[in-house]
Design a protein around this motif. Structure first.
Motif, PDB file in Angstrom:
ATOM      1  N   HIS A  79       1.437  22.306  -2.740  1.00 56.67           N
ATOM      2  CA  HIS A  79       2.081  22.906  -3.471  1.00 56.67           C
ATOM      3  C   HIS A  79       1.499  24.154  -4.357  1.00 56.67           C
ATOM      4  CE1 HIS A  79       4.221  19.103  -2.612  1.00 56.67           C
ATOM      5  NE2 HIS A  79       5.336  19.842  -2.560  1.00 56.67           N
ATOM      6  N   GLN A  90       1.321  29.358  -6.057  1.00 55.36           N
ATOM      7  CA  GLN A  90       2.171  28.054  -5.495  1.00 55.36           C
ATOM      8  C   GLN A  90       2.695  28.490  -4.126  1.00 55.36           C
ATOM      9  OE1 GLN A  90       6.180  27.512  -7.406  1.00 55.36           O
ATOM     10  NE2 GLN A  90       6.564  25.672  -6.069  1.00 55.36           N
ATOM     11  N   LYS A  93       7.684  24.678  -1.971  1.00 58.41           N
ATOM     12  CA  LYS A  93       8.435  24.469  -3.124  1.00 58.41           C
ATOM     13  C   LYS A  93       8.213  22.970  -3.567  1.00 58.41           C
ATOM     14  CE  LYS A  93      12.539  27.237  -1.570  1.00 58.41           C
ATOM     15  NZ  LYS A  93      13.838  27.179  -1.016  1.00 58.41           N
ATOM     16  N   ASP A  94       8.289  22.792  -4.947  1.00 59.49           N
ATOM     17  CA  ASP A  94       8.393  21.422  -5.451  1.00 59.49           C
ATOM     18  C   ASP A  94       9.017  20.317  -4.675  1.00 59.49           C
ATOM     19  OD1 ASP A  94       6.734  22.354  -7.249  1.00 59.49           O
ATOM     20  OD2 ASP A  94       8.366  22.536  -8.974  1.00 59.49           O
ATOM     21  N   GLN A  96       9.901  20.500  -1.493  1.00 59.70           N
ATOM     22  CA  GLN A  96       9.406  20.143   0.187  1.00 59.70           C
ATOM     23  C   GLN A  96       8.106  19.400  -0.003  1.00 59.70           C
ATOM     24  OE1 GLN A  96       9.453  24.476   1.252  1.00 59.70           O
ATOM     25  NE2 GLN A  96      11.506  24.255   1.845  1.00 59.70           N
TER      26      GLN A  96
END
Ligand SMILES: [Zn+2]
Length: 258
Positions: A79, A90, A93-94, A96
């Motif tokens: 991530h 990043q 996504k958080d 995913q």
């Protein structure tokens, strides 16, 4: 020059578009075995643990390439990537599922990728972690634990969940400093010696470790809590494990709780 479209034709186009978009809005991830009757009461899956890694590479540029493309070692990602200068990238996504943990377990979690946020730290495994990098990591951990409601104690190393395969983030990683900032676990002071019959293997499992490969688990434990190598438990390890797993004594009944 503009092409004029008759009103009736435009209306038909708009109606067709609305029908198409409406169809999209209602086309869910349907299982053909079931009727799709969507509920509005749901949200995204939430990670419950944060896993720290080192990249074992020489630069952020090299790591960004590895983590974003397919390469000879297979496809991997994380991530976040934290540079030596403290810059945070990043990549996933958080919400995913990044591919950072691989096979392993921590406590009752067996699919760690599914349950975690993965943070790669730009480090070759041989040099100390610079202050700016650890300070940025702590800011990121604070954001993740507050925003995603991940318990601050649930910050572990890759070697904790896969001790027979992985050694990152290595014995140079400053776990005590992380704990002083509120993250991860650390033995309480003044816990004393463990009682007679204290079982360190049960204690390691209570902390979260698998003990299928005992030597590798002790090596991971040594890296994490003593910053040293070694695959055999000693008396100091037992004191640390006792302090980590000891049930806090009951509060004095007369004292008001804070
Ligand atoms: Zn790793």
């Amino acid at each position: 020059m503009t092409t004029s479209v008759p009103f009736a034709c435009r209306a038909a186009l708009i109606a067709a578009l609305a029908l198409f978009l409406g169809g999209c809005a209602h086309s869910g991830p349907r299982n053909p075995l079931a009727s799709w009757v969507p509920s509005k009461n749901f949200d995204e899956r939430r990670p419950v643990v944060i896993v720290l890694h080192y990249t074992e590479q020489d630069s952020v540029e090299q790591s960004l390439d590895t983590l974003r493309t397919r390469n000879s070692g297979g496809r991997v990602s994380a991530h976040y990537l934290v540079g030596r200068d403290g810059k945070v990238y990043q990549l996933v996504k958080d919400s995913q599922r990044a591919w950072h943990a691989g096979a392993g377990r921590w406590g009752g979690i067996t699919d760690v990728n599914n349950a975690s946020i993965g943070i790669e730290i730009d480090n070759d495994g041989k040099t100390a972690y610079p202050d700016a990098q650890i300070e940025s990591l702590i800011v990121l951990l604070r954001d993740l634990s507050e925003r995603l409601r991940i318990p601050p104690a649930q910050v572990i190393g890759h070697s904790d969940l896969a001790p027979s395969r992985k050694i990152d983030p290595g014995p140079l990683f400053p776990w005590k400093r992380l704990h002083d900032a509120g993250f991860g676990i650390w033995p309480a002071e003044g816990a004393g010696d463990p009682p007679a019959g204290f079982d360190p293997w049960l204690a390691l499992q209570a902390v979260g470790y698998s003990v299928e490969d005992r030597g590798s688990t002790v090596r991971a434990f040594h890296h994490r809590f003593r910053g040293m190598e070694g695959t055999e438990l000693d008396a100091e390890d037992l004191r640390i494990l006792h302090a980590l797993t000891r049930v806090a004594p009951a509060q004095d009944a007369g004292a008001p709780s804070p």
